[in-house]
Design a protein around this motif. Structure first.
Motif, PDB file in Angstrom:
ATOM      1  N   ASP A 133       0.834  -1.190   0.000  1.00  0.00           N
ATOM      2  CA  ASP A 133       0.000   0.000   0.000  1.00  0.00           C
ATOM      3  C   ASP A 133       0.877   1.252   0.000  1.00  0.00           C
ATOM      4  O   ASP A 133       2.074   1.201   0.291  1.00  0.00           O
ATOM      5  N   PHE A 134       0.277   2.381  -0.335  1.00  0.00           N
ATOM      6  CA  PHE A 134       0.943   3.679  -0.294  1.00  0.00           C
ATOM      7  C   PHE A 134       0.003   4.607   0.463  1.00  0.00           C
ATOM      8  O   PHE A 134      -0.974   5.105  -0.076  1.00  0.00           O
ATOM      9  N   VAL A 135       0.317   4.806   1.748  1.00  0.00           N
ATOM     10  CA  VAL A 135      -0.566   5.516   2.671  1.00  0.00           C
ATOM     11  C   VAL A 135       0.026   6.873   3.019  1.00  0.00           C
ATOM     12  O   VAL A 135       1.226   6.994   3.292  1.00  0.00           O
ATOM     13  N   CYS A 136      -0.825   7.873   3.027  1.00  0.00           N
ATOM     14  CA  CYS A 136      -0.427   9.224   3.432  1.00  0.00           C
ATOM     15  C   CYS A 136      -1.189   9.604   4.696  1.00  0.00           C
ATOM     16  O   CYS A 136      -2.383   9.325   4.814  1.00  0.00           O
ATOM     17  N   ILE A 137      -0.489  10.246   5.630  1.00  0.00           N
ATOM     18  CA  ILE A 137      -1.104  10.704   6.872  1.00  0.00           C
ATOM     19  C   ILE A 137      -1.011  12.222   6.926  1.00  0.00           C
ATOM     20  O   ILE A 137       0.077  12.792   6.803  1.00  0.00           O
ATOM     21  N   MET A 138      -2.168  12.867   7.076  1.00  0.00           N
ATOM     22  CA  MET A 138      -2.228  14.324   7.151  1.00  0.00           C
ATOM     23  C   MET A 138      -2.882  14.749   8.460  1.00  0.00           C
ATOM     24  O   MET A 138      -3.554  13.943   9.111  1.00  0.00           O
ATOM     25  N   GLY A 139      -2.700  16.001   8.820  1.00  0.00           N
ATOM     26  CA  GLY A 139      -3.301  16.507  10.038  1.00  0.00           C
ATOM     27  C   GLY A 139      -2.620  17.792  10.469  1.00  0.00           C
ATOM     28  O   GLY A 139      -1.515  18.105  10.016  1.00  0.00           O
ATOM     29  N   ASP A 181      -9.961   7.183  -0.052  1.00  0.00           N
ATOM     30  CA  ASP A 181      -9.321   6.206  -0.933  1.00  0.00           C
ATOM     31  C   ASP A 181      -9.267   6.754  -2.350  1.00  0.00           C
ATOM     32  O   ASP A 181     -10.240   7.335  -2.850  1.00  0.00           O
ATOM     33  N   ARG A 182      -8.144   6.534  -3.021  1.00  0.00           N
ATOM     34  CA  ARG A 182      -8.053   6.979  -4.415  1.00  0.00           C
ATOM     35  C   ARG A 182      -8.931   6.125  -5.332  1.00  0.00           C
ATOM     36  O   ARG A 182      -9.618   6.625  -6.207  1.00  0.00           O
ATOM     37  N   LEU A 183      -8.882   4.795  -5.136  1.00  0.00           N
ATOM     38  CA  LEU A 183      -9.650   3.848  -5.947  1.00  0.00           C
ATOM     39  C   LEU A 183      -9.377   4.100  -7.433  1.00  0.00           C
ATOM     40  O   LEU A 183      -8.230   4.094  -7.847  1.00  0.00           O
ATOM     41  N   LYS A 208      -2.234   6.126  -2.361  1.00  0.00           N
ATOM     42  CA  LYS A 208      -3.443   5.348  -2.638  1.00  0.00           C
ATOM     43  C   LYS A 208      -4.539   5.609  -1.602  1.00  0.00           C
ATOM     44  O   LYS A 208      -5.713   5.367  -1.854  1.00  0.00           O
ATOM     45  N   LYS A 209      -4.115   6.102  -0.435  1.00  0.00           N
ATOM     46  CA  LYS A 209      -5.086   6.360   0.632  1.00  0.00           C
ATOM     47  C   LYS A 209      -4.557   7.458   1.540  1.00  0.00           C
ATOM     48  O   LYS A 209      -3.366   7.495   1.849  1.00  0.00           O
ATOM     49  N   VAL A 210      -5.454   8.361   1.943  1.00  0.00           N
ATOM     50  CA  VAL A 210      -5.087   9.440   2.863  1.00  0.00           C
ATOM     51  C   VAL A 210      -5.867   9.273   4.162  1.00  0.00           C
ATOM     52  O   VAL A 210      -7.094   9.113   4.144  1.00  0.00           O
ATOM     53  N   TYR A 211      -5.135   9.299   5.272  1.00  0.00           N
ATOM     54  CA  TYR A 211      -5.764   9.320   6.594  1.00  0.00           C
ATOM     55  C   TYR A 211      -5.558  10.712   7.193  1.00  0.00           C
ATOM     56  O   TYR A 211      -4.469  11.285   7.095  1.00  0.00           O
ATOM     57  N   TYR A 212      -6.598  11.225   7.821  1.00  0.00           N
ATOM     58  CA  TYR A 212      -6.506  12.505   8.522  1.00  0.00           C
ATOM     59  C   TYR A 212      -6.479  12.255  10.023  1.00  0.00           C
ATOM     60  O   TYR A 212      -7.333  11.543  10.551  1.00  0.00           O
TER      61      TYR A 212
END
Length: 249
Positions: A35-41, A227-229, A212-216
């Protein structure tokens, strides 16, 4: 298949003081292999604390963290060090290159620690430096290189061991837009071609749109995700911008 599983993770700084700081509050997360996960906040939301604990740099106060079927809470420091050397790559905003070593010696540092034979070291060095366009700086010192060159050298150092997971904390923070775009395109390439799992912290919506996915994150827990999907990068970017704006980040 999950490569990282986190359950009820809690991190409290100065827990026995009059003013303990709860950085992570019963956070749970699962990241699949490849997976390719991004974390923002917002600043102080717990992003860097989370990535530091996930990458074994810091310890949790409570909770369970499984990386590749290994419970890092039960591992001693030698076992964690071995995991960092063999399975994890780190890319940080300030590069963390050793000023007294030439670029090629920075890149080869972990291979030499692991006593990899010289022929394999040179083969890997030549391949990575060509892919990243840093062949001309291998004999230079970090102070003689631009920020973009130093960041690409840091990427080469992180990838030289072919880690299963890359942790990147604001990797484009010191780069101009062109170098940031090139870096993110390279991240996508290794994610797709080598199936390397990437977990990245960023404040930049454009950088996040390569994931591929962003978590806040908010107040030490995961607030929502995108999710980019099958979205185009442009549509995905617009969605990230909209959510980021609504959250006043």
């Amino acid at each position: 298949m999950a490569i990282i599983e986190i359950e009820n993770l809690k991190k409290v700084y100065n827990p026995y003081s009059a003013y303990p700081k709860v950085a992570l509050n019963n956070l749970s997360l699962k990241v699949d292999e490849g997976d390719f996960v991004c974390i923002m906040g917002a600043s102080g939301s717990g992003k860097t604390t989370l990535i530091s604990i996930m990458s074994t740099i810091d310890d949790a106060t409570n909770g369970k963290i499984i990386i590749g079927n290994k419970n890092i809470a039960t591992m001693n420091e030698n076992e964690k060090s071995k995991m960092r050397k063999n399975e994890i790559g780190f890319i940080f905003q300030n590069y963390n290159l050793i000023d007294s070593l030439r670029i090629k010696d920075n890149i080869l540092f972990s291979l030499r620690l692991n006593k990899i034979n010289k022929e394999e070291q040179i083969e890997k060095l030549n391949k990575l430096s060509k892919q990243l366009g840093i062949e001309e700086i291998l004999d230079k010192y970090p102070s003689q290189c631009s920020g973009g060159q130093q960041q690409r050298a840091a990427i080469a150092r992180a990838l030289i061991n072919e880690p299963k997971i890359i942790f990147a904390d604001e990797p484009t923070g010191n780069l101009d837009s062109l170098n940031a775009r090139e870096l993110m395109e390279y991240f996508v390439k290794i994610n797709e071609e080598k199936h390397t799992t990437i977990i990245m912290v960023t404040h930049d919506s454009f950088v996040a749109s390569y994931s591929k996915k962003v978590y806040y994150m908010k107040d030490g827990h995961l607030d929502l995700s995108i999710d980019r999907l099958n979205k185009t990068q442009d549509d995905y970017y617009k969605e990230i911008v909209n959510v980021t704006t609504q959250m006043h980040l």
